[in-house]
Write a protein that holds these residues in place. Structure first.
Motif, PDB file in Angstrom:
ATOM      1  N   ALA A 183       0.829  -1.197   0.000  1.00 18.60           N
ATOM      2  CA  ALA A 183       0.000   0.000   0.000  1.00 18.60           C
ATOM      3  C   ALA A 183       0.872   1.260   0.000  1.00 18.60           C
ATOM      4  O   ALA A 183       0.592   2.235  -0.709  1.00 18.60           O
ATOM      5  N   ARG A 184       1.931   1.250   0.789  1.00 17.17           N
ATOM      6  CA  ARG A 184       2.816   2.412   0.815  1.00 17.17           C
ATOM      7  C   ARG A 184       3.479   2.609  -0.541  1.00 17.17           C
ATOM      8  O   ARG A 184       3.608   3.737  -1.030  1.00 17.17           O
ATOM      9  N   GLU A 185       3.890   1.502  -1.164  1.00 17.58           N
ATOM     10  CA  GLU A 185       4.535   1.598  -2.477  1.00 17.58           C
ATOM     11  C   GLU A 185       3.586   2.197  -3.510  1.00 17.58           C
ATOM     12  O   GLU A 185       3.978   3.057  -4.303  1.00 17.58           O
ATOM     13  N   MET A 186       2.344   1.762  -3.480  1.00 13.91           N
ATOM     14  CA  MET A 186       1.382   2.290  -4.444  1.00 13.91           C
ATOM     15  C   MET A 186       1.100   3.772  -4.194  1.00 13.91           C
ATOM     16  O   MET A 186       1.002   4.572  -5.131  1.00 13.91           O
ATOM     17  N   ALA A 187       0.986   4.140  -2.908  1.00 17.18           N
ATOM     18  CA  ALA A 187       0.754   5.545  -2.583  1.00 17.18           C
ATOM     19  C   ALA A 187       1.947   6.404  -3.018  1.00 17.18           C
ATOM     20  O   ALA A 187       1.785   7.501  -3.567  1.00 17.18           O
ATOM     21  N   LEU A 188       3.155   5.878  -2.790  1.00 19.54           N
ATOM     22  CA  LEU A 188       4.348   6.612  -3.173  1.00 19.54           C
ATOM     23  C   LEU A 188       4.442   6.758  -4.694  1.00 19.54           C
ATOM     24  O   LEU A 188       4.819   7.821  -5.209  1.00 19.54           O
ATOM     25  N   ARG A 189       4.090   5.707  -5.419  1.00 17.46           N
ATOM     26  CA  ARG A 189       4.113   5.774  -6.882  1.00 17.46           C
ATOM     27  C   ARG A 189       3.138   6.829  -7.390  1.00 17.46           C
ATOM     28  O   ARG A 189       3.451   7.585  -8.313  1.00 17.46           O
ATOM     29  N   SER A 190       1.966   6.864  -6.772  1.00 19.90           N
ATOM     30  CA  SER A 190       0.956   7.821  -7.204  1.00 19.90           C
ATOM     31  C   SER A 190       1.406   9.255  -6.965  1.00 19.90           C
ATOM     32  O   SER A 190       1.275  10.131  -7.839  1.00 19.90           O
TER      33      SER A 190
END
Length: 460
Positions: free
Chosen positions: A61-68
């Protein structure tokens, strides 16, 4: 007498002073913008973590938020989201793990270049001693250029690492290898992963052999001209001289690459200006040179602290001991117990004592910011010999060819103070103090119970 070029009149100096003042204002504005950017990117990283708090599979979830978030900011910074994500991670690491560095940067004590060096070299330092590393690193950075201070910070970080440098080097050396990486247009990169001291020695030998070949060209040109004028000369010999050297227009990099290939394939350079018809020349006898500083305690096996390959990086204690053992003419240094300044230098076999002491004291070019190793520099009379300056260590210092020319042919001026301190004055009157560099190797005083510490350091 030396001619002066570049700044020809007082009006020119005034114009340059205005440019310097503008540059200072630009630098201040750029520093403020850079710091603001770092804090914005670090805040972006914290926002990504907050958005993913409490979610299942939190790492994903953190990775996806960071990518966004990175993709959003990439449009503003006009770069890729992958690059922005990496910069976010670096900014957050800097803000959260190097607070003293950020404070020093904001205060103008250090530059962005210093910050990068501190962050790059401090990554191996455990968190519990990072404060100690930061304090010492910032102190070393003040008044020095980032490229000059890197070696010192590398050694500082190594001393604070929980595992010894020798232990880690032994593991890394097990991965030495040679590989080929194919490139375009029928070319490839031949990559050898070697211990640093070996790699530096290889490049040094190639460079000096290539220099011999390039320096032979003027002699070959003269021989070819003489052969053309002398009808009695052997035509084959004249052709050989002309084709081998007189027509050689290769660059230094090209000659180094060709000699490298010759040595690996045939064991000796195929083009040797010192060779004759009866056998090989002296080019193959050229051997590599490296400059190493190592403490007496490391040499005697009392500790395994890394030695300093001057101008490059640390080397492990075992390699330093091997080099010292195989070398018949190495220098012993007496250093000040507090400042580490080189006070005296002697050797077991007499050589040019003055050159030894200067090489030990200076270690590199003494122009502000230059790191060219002393073995690649020229020894300059601070007060010109033609003007009565004595040939004495108190009036001599190493300068690379570039900065030797700057000293003699521009309005830069320098005077030497006791202890090897140089004070440079720029054409606009700005003053730069160049202290003789302290050895980055730790020269430790070992205390004995019941015995008072000596007034001076051990004779090394």
């Amino acid at each position: 007498m030396h001619s002066t070029v570049g700044i020809g009149s007082d009006g020119d100096v005034a114009a340059l002073a205005d440019l310097v003042a503008d540059a200072e204002r630009v630098t201040d504005a750029a520093r403020a913008a850079q710091i603001h950017e770092v804090r914005v990117l670090a805040a972006a990283g914290r926002l990504a973590e907050q958005q993913s708090a409490g979610a299942d599979e939190r790492v994903k979830a953190r990775e996806m938020a960071l990518r966004s978030i990175a993709a959003e900011l990439a449009g503003v910074f006009v770069t890729t989201d992958r690059t922005l994500q990496r910069r976010i991670d670096e900014a957050r690491d800097l803000v959260e793990n190097y607070p003293a560095t950020m404070t020093a940067w904001e205060a103008g004590r250090i530059t962005r270049g210093h910050v990068r060096v501190i962050q790059d070299t401090g990554c191996v330092v455990p968190g519990e001693v990072r404060d100690e590393f930061e304090r010492a690193a910032i102190e070393r950075c003040e008044g020095e250029t980032p490229n000059r201070v890197r070696d010192t910070l590398v050694h500082l970080a190594e001393r604070l690492h929980p595992r010894s440098f020798s232990e880690r080097h032994e593991e890394a050396a097990a991965g030495r290898c040679v590989r080929v990486q194919a490139g375009p247009d029928g070319m490839s990169d031949l990559i050898a992963t070697l211990p640093t001291v070996i790699a530096e020695g290889v490049v040094d030998r190639l460079t000096r052999q290539a220099r011999e070949i390039i320096d032979a060209r003027p002699h070959a040109d003269g021989a070819a001209d003489a052969a053309a004028d002398d009808e009695a000369v052997d035509t084959d010999a004249a052709t050989l001289d002309g084709s081998s050297f007189a027509a050689d227009t290769r660059t230094m990099d090209q000659v180094r690459a060709d000699v490298f290939a010759d040595l690996l394939l045939a064991g000796t350079p195929s083009l040797d200006p010192t060779a004759d018809g009866d056998g090989n020349g002296a080019l193959g006898a050229i051997r590599a040179k490296v400059q190493v500083v190592v403490s007496a305690l490391t040499l005697t096996g009392k500790d395994d602290g890394p030695a300093d390959l001057v101008g490059r990086s640390p080397i492990d204690a075992a390699t330093a001991r091997e080099l010292a053992g195989d070398n018949t003419a190495w220098d012993r240094l007496l250093t000040h117990p507090v400042t580490g300044t080189v006070l005296e230098c002697d050797a077991y076999q007499p050589t040019a004592a003055m050159r030894r002491l200067l090489r030990a004291r200076d270690r590199h070019c003494r122009f502000p910011g230059c790191r060219q190793p002393a073995i690649r520099c020229e020894i300059d009379h601070t007060h010109a010999a033609s003007d009565g300056g004595p040939t004495h260590v108190g009036n001599l210092a190493h300068l690379c060819k570039r900065h030797h020319d700057v000293k003699h042919h521009t309005r830069w001026r320098v005077k030497q103070l006791p202890g090897g301190k140089l004070v440079w004055t720029s054409p606009t009157g700005r003053v730069y103090r160049e202290d003789a560099p302290r050895p980055v190797v730790a020269f430790t005083i070992v205390s004995t119970p019941g015995v008072a510490p000596p007034d001076e350091s051990p004779p090394f």
